[in-house]
Design an enzyme around this catalytic site. Sequence first.
Site, PDB file in Angstrom:
ATOM      1  NE  ARG A  44      -3.777   0.757   1.911  1.00  0.00           N
ATOM      2  CZ  ARG A  44      -5.008   0.877   2.427  1.00  0.00           C
ATOM      3  NH1 ARG A  44      -5.214   1.634   3.479  1.00  0.00           N
ATOM      4  NH2 ARG A  44      -6.021   0.264   1.874  1.00  0.00           N
ATOM      5  CG  HIS A  62      -8.367   0.233  -2.847  1.00  0.00           C
ATOM      6  ND1 HIS A  62      -7.644  -0.900  -2.507  1.00  0.00           N
ATOM      7  CD2 HIS A  62      -8.970   0.641  -1.695  1.00  0.00           C
ATOM      8  CE1 HIS A  62      -7.807  -1.133  -1.216  1.00  0.00           C
ATOM      9  NE2 HIS A  62      -8.598  -0.231  -0.707  1.00  0.00           N
ATOM     10  CD  GLN A 116     -12.932  -1.569  -0.744  1.00  0.00           C
ATOM     11  OE1 GLN A 116     -12.123  -1.534   0.174  1.00  0.00           O
ATOM     12  NE2 GLN A 116     -14.154  -2.056  -0.584  1.00  0.00           N
ATOM     13  CG  ASP A 138     -13.442   6.575  -0.846  1.00  0.00           C
ATOM     14  OD1 ASP A 138     -13.410   6.406   0.396  1.00  0.00           O
ATOM     15  OD2 ASP A 138     -12.411   6.550  -1.557  1.00  0.00           O
ATOM     16  CB  CYS A 197     -13.827   1.470   0.117  1.00  0.00           C
ATOM     17  SG  CYS A 197     -13.408   3.216   0.257  1.00  0.00           S
ATOM     18  NE  ARG A 253     -10.053  -5.047   0.481  1.00  0.00           N
ATOM     19  CZ  ARG A 253      -9.308  -4.036   0.944  1.00  0.00           C
ATOM     20  NH1 ARG A 253      -9.887  -2.969   1.444  1.00  0.00           N
ATOM     21  NH2 ARG A 253      -7.988  -4.071   0.866  1.00  0.00           N
TER      22      ARG A 253
HETATM   23  N1  NVA Z   1      -9.839   6.966  -1.234  1.00  0.00           N
HETATM   24  C1  NVA Z   1      -9.450   6.503   0.067  1.00  0.00           C
HETATM   25  C2  NVA Z   1      -9.670   5.040   0.203  1.00  0.00           C
HETATM   26  C3  NVA Z   1      -9.340   4.471   1.555  1.00  0.00           C
HETATM   27  C4  NVA Z   1      -9.542   2.996   1.627  1.00  0.00           C
HETATM   28  C5  NVA Z   1      -8.004   6.863   0.316  1.00  0.00           C
HETATM   29  O1  NVA Z   1      -7.184   6.670  -0.591  1.00  0.00           O
HETATM   30  O2  NVA Z   1      -7.676   7.339   1.409  1.00  0.00           O
HETATM   31  N1   CP Z   2     -11.052   0.024   2.471  1.00  0.00           N
HETATM   32  C1   CP Z   2      -9.785  -0.040   2.895  1.00  0.00           C
HETATM   33  O1   CP Z   2      -8.870  -0.279   2.139  1.00  0.00           O
HETATM   34  O2   CP Z   2      -9.633   0.155   4.236  1.00  0.00           O
HETATM   35  P1   CP Z   2      -8.254   0.362   5.001  1.00  0.00           P
HETATM   36  O3   CP Z   2      -7.726   1.704   4.588  1.00  0.00           O
HETATM   37  O4   CP Z   2      -8.631   0.318   6.450  1.00  0.00           O
HETATM   38  O5   CP Z   2      -7.315  -0.727   4.627  1.00  0.00           O
END
Ligand code: NVA
Ligand code: CP
Length: 323
Positions: free
Chosen positions: A116, A143, A146, A238, A278, A306
């Site tokens: 990540r 993502h 997800q 989101d 998500c 997930r």
């Molecule tokens: N769009 C959000 C998704 C988190 C799972 C982010 O990138 O912070």
């Molecule tokens: N939806 C998601 O990826 O959650 P986290 O940021 O908690 O991993």
Amino acid sequence: MLNLENYKAEKPFNQEHLICLQDYSKDEIYQVLSLALKLKDMKKMNIPHPILKGKTLAMIFTKSSTRTRVSFEVGIHQLGGYGLFLSSDDIQIGRGETIEDTAKVLSRYVDGIMIRTYEQSDVAALAEHGTVPVINGLTDSFHPCQILADLLTIYEAKRQLSGLKLAYIGDGNNVANSLIIGCTKVGMDIAVGCPKGYEPNNTVINMGIENSKISGCSITITNSPIDAIKDADVVYTDVWASMGQEEEKNIRDEIFSSYQVNKKLFSCAKSDAIFLHCLPAYRGKEVTADIIDGPNSLVFDEAENRLHVQKAVMVLLMQERRI
Ligand code: NVA
Ligand code: CP
């Protein structure tokens, strides 16, 4: 009629990594979802399934996470393997060691890498310079894990994917980008309702248009949340400020205020529409509590899924080291 419980693959699964869903065919996406359903059943029935016994997954995080971290770590454990949590604060990447060297070194120790991070190009570089499967656990651009969980959740609720309409309301971010790809791969109409200047990436929209020609669905990008949500089977939102955009939070709260998924907006979707997010969610911002905690919301099934889809991805990518 789509039957993922008994899905027969058209071709052998032919992916080495999960970097972006655009690399996957519809058939490969269905193979992931079908295996996820099987693994989910086995878990619910307490049937051990140590398919990746003795394998190790390195999990690199340069951003925070609850779901991704826990579901990958628990998932590899349930598959008989071991998950190694590597925070960028602790490993040398955080002090400037290159992605290339990290990829080469980790490949000598582990059987797969989940990352990540910010830049999509870093995920691609890990895959290019390493010799083990790489899984994208979220970047600023995409993502994919997800969206696989989202598609599974939608299938479980509606027993179909193609022919449905998904409305994404809010920021044209990483999740929106991956939804465009995922929906158009499987033939789901997608409408994105976002403020001017916050549309999804143009390259991604063009990928979606090309996919939609093959799968026979529509793709709509509009600045009207009402137009986007009209007759939707699935309503998705989101956060307005993603990780890395914390400084823009106040200005974004203003810009996005009319894109909140609340009762009034949700009533323009189909009466049996489901709500997805998500997570993490901010009640009173992108969604009101009565929607996310209401009867149409499946956000916790979505979060659970997930685990199941990522186990399927790990099995398909890591079972035999094919790189
Ligand atoms: N769009 C959000 C998704 C988190 C799972 C982010 O990138 O912070
Ligand atoms: N939806 C998601 O990826 O959650 P986290 O940021 O908690 O991993």
